[in-house]
Design a protein around this motif. Structure first.
Motif, mmCIF file in Angstrom:
data_model
loop_
_atom_site.group_PDB
_atom_site.id
_atom_site.type_symbol
_atom_site.label_atom_id
_atom_site.label_comp_id
_atom_site.label_asym_id
_atom_site.label_seq_id
_atom_site.Cartn_x
_atom_site.Cartn_y
_atom_site.Cartn_z
ATOM 1 N N ALA A 283 -24.435 -0.296 -16.950
ATOM 2 C CA ALA A 283 -25.793 -0.146 -17.474
ATOM 3 C C ALA A 283 -25.885 -0.462 -18.956
ATOM 4 N N HIS A 287 -20.949 6.160 -21.953
ATOM 5 C CA HIS A 287 -20.863 7.217 -20.939
ATOM 6 C C HIS A 287 -19.687 8.134 -21.248
ATOM 7 N N SER A 363 -25.989 11.285 -12.879
ATOM 8 C CA SER A 363 -25.451 11.105 -14.224
ATOM 9 C C SER A 363 -23.930 11.067 -14.200
ATOM 10 N N THR A 368 -28.270 4.712 -13.710
ATOM 11 C CA THR A 368 -29.437 4.764 -14.567
ATOM 12 C C THR A 368 -30.631 5.306 -13.789
ATOM 13 N N ALA A 375 -37.114 8.485 -17.014
ATOM 14 C CA ALA A 375 -36.083 8.105 -17.977
ATOM 15 C C ALA A 375 -36.518 8.380 -19.410
ATOM 16 N N ASP A 381 -27.265 13.650 -21.530
ATOM 17 C CA ASP A 381 -26.362 13.224 -20.458
ATOM 18 C C ASP A 381 -25.877 14.400 -19.608
#
Length: 414
Positions: A283, A287, A363, A368, A375, A381
């Motif tokens: 994405a 992360h 997540s 995404t 969003a 996160d």
């Protein structure tokens, strides 16, 4: 001096040998000259006047242009004069335009190579560029690769994708999409104009069935979560870098490429977190992955045999190859599952064995949020919640008791 003949004939033209100009009328002349070898040379001229000044335009040698064609060319020149145009100027302009068209023309293969070169820097990995090049070489080049990009039409596009539309719909879809992008690039750069023959909506969708209707999507083969503890116990008994990489991938529910590309600079053992940079994520967003006890044990074990900057090292200072994990599964006799399928195993387990909210599980998988409104509000996160989730997942993965050879039920609620 021109010699007037009422009307030239094919026979008369062949017999003329004396140097001079022979008129056929209407401005058309046959010019006869004598070469160094004293052989007569014959060519056609169109004579006319512009602003009182006489001009002569060559219409070609008689050996290439027969009398009938010379008359047609002279007639076309007279039409230009009646329209107030100078035939010589018009011809030069036409030739210049043709030279410009040749200079500007590019073949489809050349446009494809230029498109890939222009976008290579924006793609996440080098494999993407090679996939583009391979797609073009396999499905497009044999059919219209050498043709000027302007000539690529719907018939040629259909010839490339229709044979594989029903047998390889995903591949055919990629081919269509890539051809569409290349042709759009060519149009913007001025190498072609008109509609894009590879466009789907309102175009090819009238000629081909939707890919979703051709063939159901084949998902990655996944291991049922109830069988995972036994599989992981067998995996732990294998002493190989590939085995540790696969175990780490299962415990973190990460993608294969993310695990194989993991570097020591991304790992924080003290903070018990693995931070994958945006450029390595599907994405394109950084992360963070929480690391539980089992994952940390793997990291510490790999530190003891550290070879290069990659956690799961291969040969020649490189990362472990994707093929290594595939061969590992084959050696374990598990041709029925894939490495990526363990993410599906995790997703199913989380849905059926926990009550964690869907967004927490998504997540953890680094998916995404497709809903733009959702969003916009979901900026965090959910790292702390994911740490609890992944702890429970590790508990399930390690639930096999070697002594009793049984799986201990492990189920906690957040």
């Amino acid at each position: 001096m021109a010699r007037t003949i009422n009307r030239l004939s094919h026979r008369k033209v062949e017999t003329l040998k004396e140097p001079g100009m022979y008129s056929d009328g209407g401005g058309l002349y046959l010019q006869v000259t004598q070469g160094s070898d004293r052989t007569p040379r014959k060519s056609w001229l169109f004579r006319y006047a512009v602003a009182g000044r006489e001009r002569q335009m060559g219409l070609g040698p008689m050996s290439d242009v027969p009398l009938a064609e010379a008359r047609d060319r002279a007639a076309a020149a007279r039409e230009m004069r009646r329209a107030g145009k100078d035939p010589i100027v018009e011809r030069e302009a036409s030739r210049a335009e043709a030279r410009l068209a040749v200079a500007k023309s590019m073949s489809f293969d050349e446009c494809a190579a230029a498109y890939i070169a222009a976008h290579r820097a924006g793609w996440r990995n080098v494999k993407h560029a090679s996939q583009w090049a391979n797609t073009v070489a396999t499905y497009c080049s044999p059919i219209f690769g050498n043709l000027p990009v302007q000539l690529v039409d719907i018939g040629l596009v259909m010839k490339a994708i229709e044979p594989v539309w029903s047998t390889k719909p995903e591949t055919a879809g990629r081919v269509r999409g890539r051809v569409e992008r290349i042709l759009d690039w060519a149009k913007v750069r001025g190498y072609r104009d008109g509609e894009n023959p590879a466009r789907w909506r309102g175009h090819l969708d009238h000629l081909l069935p939707a890919r979703g209707k051709v063939r159901r999507v084949k998902h990655h083969a996944a291991l049922p979560y109830a069988q995972l503890p036994v599989f992981l116990a067998a995996l732990k008994e294998r002493d190989a870098v590939a085995a540790r990489a696969l175990e780490f991938a299962i415990l973190t529910a990460a993608r294969t490429n993310e695990v194989l590309g993991a570097t020591w600079s991304e790992i924080d053992p003290d903070g018990r977190v693995w931070t994958i940079p945006a450029e390595r994520m599907k994405a394109g967003i950084e992360h963070r992955v929480p690391l539980g006890d089992s994952a940390i044990q793997i990291i510490k074990g790999m530190m003891c045999t550290k070879q290069n900057s990659y956690v799961f090292y291969g040969d020649r200072r490189a990362a472990l190859s994707n093929m290594s994990l595939l061969m590992l599964l084959r050696r374990m006799g598990r041709n029925d599952i894939t490495t990526h399928g363990f993410r599906s195993t995790f997703r199913t387990w989380a849905a059926e064995q926990t009550s964690f909210p869907r967004e927490v599980v998504e997540s953890a998988l680094a998916h995404t949020v497709s809903n733009k409104v959702e969003a916009a509000y979901q900026r965090g996160d959910m790292f702390d919640k994911r740490r609890v989730l992944m702890s429970q997942w590790a508990g399930h993965c390690n639930a096999f008791d070697r002594a009793t050879k049984t799986v201990t039920a492990f189920r906690l609620k957040p």
